[in-house]
Design a protein around this motif. Sequence first.
Motif, PDB file in Angstrom:
ATOM      1  N   THR A 260     -44.137 -76.490 -15.301  1.00 42.47           N
ATOM      2  CA  THR A 260     -43.585 -76.725 -16.637  1.00 42.47           C
ATOM      3  C   THR A 260     -43.068 -75.450 -17.279  1.00 42.47           C
ATOM      4  O   THR A 260     -43.398 -74.339 -16.863  1.00 42.47           O
ATOM      5  CB  THR A 260     -44.649 -77.366 -17.559  1.00 42.47           C
ATOM      6  OG1 THR A 260     -45.692 -76.423 -17.785  1.00 42.47           O
ATOM      7  CG2 THR A 260     -45.216 -78.618 -16.944  1.00 42.47           C
ATOM      8  N   ILE A 261     -42.272 -75.644 -18.312  1.00 44.22           N
ATOM      9  CA  ILE A 261     -41.708 -74.531 -19.055  1.00 44.22           C
ATOM     10  C   ILE A 261     -42.594 -74.293 -20.272  1.00 44.22           C
ATOM     11  O   ILE A 261     -42.871 -75.235 -21.030  1.00 44.22           O
ATOM     12  CB  ILE A 261     -40.262 -74.851 -19.491  1.00 44.22           C
ATOM     13  CG1 ILE A 261     -39.395 -75.025 -18.227  1.00 44.22           C
ATOM     14  CG2 ILE A 261     -39.708 -73.768 -20.382  1.00 44.22           C
ATOM     15  CD1 ILE A 261     -37.962 -75.401 -18.532  1.00 44.22           C
TER      16      ILE A 261
ATOM     17  N   ALA B  61     -39.802 -74.202  -0.439  1.00 39.04           N
ATOM     18  CA  ALA B  61     -38.407 -74.125  -0.886  1.00 39.04           C
ATOM     19  C   ALA B  61     -38.160 -75.093  -2.038  1.00 39.04           C
ATOM     20  O   ALA B  61     -37.518 -74.748  -3.031  1.00 39.04           O
ATOM     21  CB  ALA B  61     -37.463 -74.423   0.279  1.00 39.04           C
ATOM     22  N   ARG B  62     -38.695 -76.299  -1.918  1.00 41.77           N
ATOM     23  CA  ARG B  62     -38.467 -77.282  -2.984  1.00 41.77           C
ATOM     24  C   ARG B  62     -39.163 -76.868  -4.277  1.00 41.77           C
ATOM     25  O   ARG B  62     -38.612 -77.018  -5.377  1.00 41.77           O
ATOM     26  CB  ARG B  62     -38.931 -78.673  -2.514  1.00 41.77           C
ATOM     27  CG  ARG B  62     -38.025 -79.245  -1.429  1.00 41.77           C
ATOM     28  CD  ARG B  62     -38.280 -80.722  -1.191  1.00 41.77           C
ATOM     29  NE  ARG B  62     -39.591 -81.028  -0.631  1.00 41.77           N
ATOM     30  CZ  ARG B  62     -39.822 -81.298   0.653  1.00 41.77           C
ATOM     31  NH1 ARG B  62     -38.828 -81.290   1.517  1.00 41.77           N
ATOM     32  NH2 ARG B  62     -41.034 -81.585   1.064  1.00 41.77           N
TER      33      ARG B  62
ATOM     34  N   GLU C  62     -38.559 -74.214  -9.737  1.00 41.36           N
ATOM     35  CA  GLU C  62     -38.862 -73.068 -10.593  1.00 41.36           C
ATOM     36  C   GLU C  62     -37.586 -72.364 -11.036  1.00 41.36           C
ATOM     37  O   GLU C  62     -37.440 -72.012 -12.201  1.00 41.36           O
ATOM     38  CB  GLU C  62     -39.783 -72.092  -9.863  1.00 41.36           C
ATOM     39  CG  GLU C  62     -41.192 -72.609  -9.677  1.00 41.36           C
ATOM     40  CD  GLU C  62     -42.139 -71.478  -9.289  1.00 41.36           C
ATOM     41  OE1 GLU C  62     -42.455 -71.364  -8.091  1.00 41.36           O
ATOM     42  OE2 GLU C  62     -42.530 -70.700 -10.186  1.00 41.36           O
ATOM     43  N   TRP C  63     -36.664 -72.164 -10.100  1.00 44.86           N
ATOM     44  CA  TRP C  63     -35.404 -71.499 -10.452  1.00 44.86           C
ATOM     45  C   TRP C  63     -34.670 -72.269 -11.524  1.00 44.86           C
ATOM     46  O   TRP C  63     -34.067 -71.683 -12.427  1.00 44.86           O
ATOM     47  CB  TRP C  63     -34.511 -71.379  -9.207  1.00 44.86           C
ATOM     48  CG  TRP C  63     -35.045 -70.417  -8.183  1.00 44.86           C
ATOM     49  CD1 TRP C  63     -35.829 -69.319  -8.415  1.00 44.86           C
ATOM     50  CD2 TRP C  63     -34.827 -70.467  -6.766  1.00 44.86           C
ATOM     51  NE1 TRP C  63     -36.112 -68.683  -7.231  1.00 44.86           N
ATOM     52  CE2 TRP C  63     -35.507 -69.365  -6.199  1.00 44.86           C
ATOM     53  CE3 TRP C  63     -34.125 -71.319  -5.923  1.00 44.86           C
ATOM     54  CZ2 TRP C  63     -35.505 -69.104  -4.830  1.00 44.86           C
ATOM     55  CZ3 TRP C  63     -34.109 -71.059  -4.561  1.00 44.86           C
ATOM     56  CH2 TRP C  63     -34.800 -69.965  -4.027  1.00 44.86           C
ATOM     57  N   LEU C  64     -34.733 -73.587 -11.433  1.00 47.28           N
ATOM     58  CA  LEU C  64     -33.992 -74.411 -12.396  1.00 47.28           C
ATOM     59  C   LEU C  64     -34.618 -74.368 -13.790  1.00 47.28           C
ATOM     60  O   LEU C  64     -34.013 -74.832 -14.752  1.00 47.28           O
ATOM     61  CB  LEU C  64     -33.902 -75.860 -11.892  1.00 47.28           C
ATOM     62  CG  LEU C  64     -33.019 -76.084 -10.668  1.00 47.28           C
ATOM     63  CD1 LEU C  64     -32.999 -77.556 -10.276  1.00 47.28           C
ATOM     64  CD2 LEU C  64     -31.596 -75.586 -10.901  1.00 47.28           C
TER      65      LEU C  64
ATOM     66  N   LYS D 176     -30.059 -80.566 -12.682  1.00 44.73           N
ATOM     67  CA  LYS D 176     -30.964 -79.905 -13.623  1.00 44.73           C
ATOM     68  C   LYS D 176     -32.311 -80.621 -13.617  1.00 44.73           C
ATOM     69  O   LYS D 176     -32.426 -81.764 -13.155  1.00 44.73           O
ATOM     70  CB  LYS D 176     -30.382 -79.919 -15.027  1.00 44.73           C
ATOM     71  CG  LYS D 176     -30.285 -81.295 -15.643  1.00 44.73           C
ATOM     72  CD  LYS D 176     -29.859 -81.207 -17.103  1.00 44.73           C
ATOM     73  CE  LYS D 176     -29.590 -82.593 -17.674  1.00 44.73           C
ATOM     74  NZ  LYS D 176     -29.102 -82.526 -19.058  1.00 44.73           N
ATOM     75  N   ARG D 177     -33.323 -79.951 -14.099  1.00 42.60           N
ATOM     76  CA  ARG D 177     -34.665 -80.527 -14.142  1.00 42.60           C
ATOM     77  C   ARG D 177     -34.718 -81.697 -15.127  1.00 42.60           C
ATOM     78  O   ARG D 177     -34.077 -81.674 -16.167  1.00 42.60           O
ATOM     79  CB  ARG D 177     -35.672 -79.455 -14.602  1.00 42.60           C
ATOM     80  CG  ARG D 177     -35.946 -78.387 -13.579  1.00 42.60           C
ATOM     81  CD  ARG D 177     -36.602 -77.178 -14.218  1.00 42.60           C
ATOM     82  NE  ARG D 177     -37.755 -77.546 -15.021  1.00 42.60           N
ATOM     83  CZ  ARG D 177     -39.006 -77.465 -14.610  1.00 42.60           C
ATOM     84  NH1 ARG D 177     -39.284 -77.036 -13.392  1.00 42.60           N
ATOM     85  NH2 ARG D 177     -39.989 -77.784 -15.409  1.00 42.60           N
TER      86      ARG D 177
END
Lengths: 108, 108
Positions: free
Chosen positions: A101-102, B14-15, B20-22, B83-84
């Motif tokens: 989560t963010i 990787a997934r 996380e990157w997004l 996007k998330r």
Amino acid sequence: MAIKNQLKALNNSARMQILEWLKDPDANFPPHESGLTFENGVCVAYIQEKAGISQSTTSQYISILHQAGFVLPTRIGKWTYYKRDEEKISQFMQELNGIMTIPGEEND
Amino acid sequence: MAIKNQLKALNNSARMQILEWLKDPDANFPPHESGLTFENGVCVAYIQEKAGISQSTTSQYISILHQAGFVLPTRIGKWTYYKRDEEKISQFMQELNGIMTIPGEEND
DNA sequence: CCAACATATTGACAAATCGCGATATGTTGA
DNA sequence: TCAACATATCGCGATTTGTCAATATGTTGG
């Protein structure tokens, strides 16, 4: 490193269920014949019977849960009792939450 | 049903990383050459480059994240941006929390 | 020490997943 | 309509996981 094994441990419905059953042994298992309470957890044989899987698979699954840090063993006589390690489970959930989560987001 | 696929989706570094990157595209990806912001997410090609995996694997991984409900696609021209889906991610974390932890317990 | 029992480990094989290259699909600009 | 490009899907061998039966290890009572 740790969290990878923990996610792997959860990636199997029998192992998930075992963890859930151990949340409330009184509700999910018959009393131990020895008269022992569930303070130290539940013996492997009961878990096996409830899960309906073979003895070897049960033992292996419990071992995976143990390596993941989710359960703690107590050996008493010829029995090994397993109970949840609530602290480790909480830590795992917090860590996963941090990854997934963010921080600012308040979605519900 | 859903949570099983979601856990499977996370069971790959990787997934996990892509998710996380997004969380912060500006920090993790160069700006789109089209001049488009990251409002609709990041194009597959950038994710592929960052992850250092093949195009087909990238597309497949994103598809798995999509099936899990963790990302949302937007097709614009020949590009697809992902996007998330914060709401779905939050819901998943809450559900997992309900499964993993004991209501009364306040471990930290 | 031995027999009986609880649990752990090993070996095997089927099924699922990983990750790739090849190919298909959909889109745009010429 | 075609060439170029972005992404998706297919087919494959390699690796991992699921699950079992067989066997090993450790423990207790006699």
